[in-house]
Design an enzyme around this catalytic site. Structure first.
Site, PDB file in Angstrom:
ATOM      1  N   ASP A  55      -8.909   8.090  -4.347  1.00  0.00           N
ATOM      2  CA  ASP A  55      -8.299   7.391  -5.478  1.00  0.00           C
ATOM      3  C   ASP A  55      -9.325   7.096  -6.567  1.00  0.00           C
ATOM      4  OD1 ASP A  55      -5.962   7.448  -4.022  1.00  0.00           O
ATOM      5  OD2 ASP A  55      -6.094   5.370  -3.364  1.00  0.00           O
TER       6      ASP A  55
ATOM      7  N   LYS B 235      -0.106   3.403  -6.633  1.00  0.00           N
ATOM      8  CA  LYS B 235      -0.927   2.740  -7.657  1.00  0.00           C
ATOM      9  C   LYS B 235      -1.828   3.730  -8.375  1.00  0.00           C
ATOM     10  CE  LYS B 235      -2.989  -0.322  -5.065  1.00  0.00           C
ATOM     11  NZ  LYS B 235      -2.329   0.029  -3.803  1.00  0.00           N
ATOM     12  N   THR B 236      -2.422   4.646  -7.627  1.00  0.00           N
ATOM     13  CA  THR B 236      -3.361   5.580  -8.253  1.00  0.00           C
ATOM     14  C   THR B 236      -2.642   6.579  -9.144  1.00  0.00           C
ATOM     15  OG1 THR B 236      -4.887   5.328  -6.401  1.00  0.00           O
ATOM     16  CG2 THR B 236      -5.199   7.238  -7.818  1.00  0.00           C
TER      17      THR B 236
ATOM     18  N   GLU C 216      -7.974  -0.962 -10.696  1.00  0.00           N
ATOM     19  CA  GLU C 216      -6.964  -0.749  -9.658  1.00  0.00           C
ATOM     20  C   GLU C 216      -7.328  -1.542  -8.406  1.00  0.00           C
ATOM     21  OE1 GLU C 216      -5.534   2.695  -6.612  1.00  0.00           O
ATOM     22  OE2 GLU C 216      -5.929   3.351  -8.675  1.00  0.00           O
TER      23      GLU C 216
ATOM     24  N   SER D 145     -11.203   1.165   0.647  1.00  0.00           N
ATOM     25  CA  SER D 145     -11.369   1.487   2.067  1.00  0.00           C
ATOM     26  C   SER D 145     -10.522   2.723   2.352  1.00  0.00           C
ATOM     27  CB  SER D 145     -10.947   0.315   2.951  1.00  0.00           C
ATOM     28  OG  SER D 145      -9.607  -0.051   2.712  1.00  0.00           O
TER      29      SER D 145
ATOM     30  N   THR E 103       0.848  -1.181   0.000  1.00  0.00           N
ATOM     31  CA  THR E 103       0.000   0.000   0.000  1.00  0.00           C
ATOM     32  C   THR E 103       0.893   1.244   0.000  1.00  0.00           C
ATOM     33  OG1 THR E 103      -1.924   1.008   1.065  1.00  0.00           O
ATOM     34  CG2 THR E 103      -0.182   0.220   2.515  1.00  0.00           C
ATOM     35  N   GLU E 104       0.354   2.355  -0.435  1.00  0.00           N
ATOM     36  CA  GLU E 104       1.078   3.642  -0.468  1.00  0.00           C
ATOM     37  C   GLU E 104       2.327   3.620  -1.361  1.00  0.00           C
ATOM     38  OE1 GLU E 104      -0.298   6.281   0.819  1.00  0.00           O
ATOM     39  OE2 GLU E 104      -1.903   5.145   1.768  1.00  0.00           O
TER      40      GLU E 104
ATOM     41  N   LYS F 128     -12.337   0.993  -9.732  1.00  0.00           N
ATOM     42  CA  LYS F 128     -11.795   0.734  -8.392  1.00  0.00           C
ATOM     43  C   LYS F 128     -12.880  -0.033  -7.631  1.00  0.00           C
ATOM     44  CE  LYS F 128      -8.888   1.767  -4.843  1.00  0.00           C
ATOM     45  NZ  LYS F 128      -7.453   1.444  -4.772  1.00  0.00           N
TER      46      LYS F 128
END
Length: 222
Positions: A55, A16-17, A116, A42, A12-13, A38
């Site tokens: 996102d 990706k977006t 995504e 969450s 995560t972080e 998407k």
């Protein structure tokens, strides 16, 4: 039949977006009727329009095809935690059938569809389903986003191996500058390029205080 891709990350972080927005911009510039999807998000906020995820809103914004928010992001949860935890708590189960139906709804209106994921490759969606399971079921080509930092080589190689072991095509990978380039930045990139058996689709530099309006120039479409 639309072209379809799944974007995952080493964690995560990792951006990706940002990478997904870049891909959508490049696809739009190439003349595709592209759209981002998407399915599960969450970490959302309650707005006057309803629950919204930053996102998913970005994917909606940079798609060539204008879709309602609930088509872009049908499953939105406020708490920023693993989807399988919050969906169980809220008694809103996530199924492969839901994800597939949502993808088909987007694909009916677009000829280039980017899905995504959430978190990394094996993010659980329920006690018996991960994002990896669904992508394998749908046989989607995968684009891997690597946040370039110390430790990224191991994470990237493990994820690439998992994707390819699932019998899925690794269509390419994107190096994302999630922090200012360090002393070994170029060596990390060289190692990743040598060891990931898929093309490097682009390197997105570390962007400070800049928008996402011109990211497509960093990308070569798979």
């Amino acid at each position: 039949m639309s072209k379809r891709w799944f974007v995952t990350g080493t964690d995560t972080e990792v951006g990706k977006t940002v990478a997904s927005c870049a891909l959508l911009q490049a696809a739009k510039a190439a003349g595709y009727r592209c759209a981002g999807y998407k399915p599960v998000a969450s970490g959302c906020e309650m707005t006057p329009e309803g629950v919204r995820n930053e996102d998913a809103l970005a994917l909606q914004r940079y798609s060539a095809v204008r879709l309602p928010y609930d088509v872009v992001n049908p499953l939105a949860f406020v708490e920023p935690t693993s989807p399988h935890i919050i969906s169980a708590e809220e008694q809103r189960p996530i199924s492969a059938q839901q994800l597939s139906a949502g993808l088909e709804a987007v694909a009916q209106q677009a000829d280039w569809v980017l899905t995504e994921g959430a978190g990394g490759w094996f993010t659980p969606l329920s006690d018996s389903l991960t994002f990896a399971d669904w992508v394998q079921q749908m046989q989607l080509p995968v684009i891997l986003v690597v946040g370039v930092k110390l430790g990224c080589i191991n994470h990237a190689l493990l994820t690439a191996q998992a994707v390819q072991s699932a019998g899925l095509p690794l269509a390419g990978w994107i190096a994302n500058g999630i922090q200012p380039p360090g002393k070994r930045h170029q060596e990390y990139l060289a190692t990743l390029t040598q060891r990931i058996h898929a093309p490097l689709l682009g390197e997105i530099p570390h962007l400070t205080g800049q928008g996402r309006e011109d990211l497509g120039r960093y990308i070569t479409l798979p």
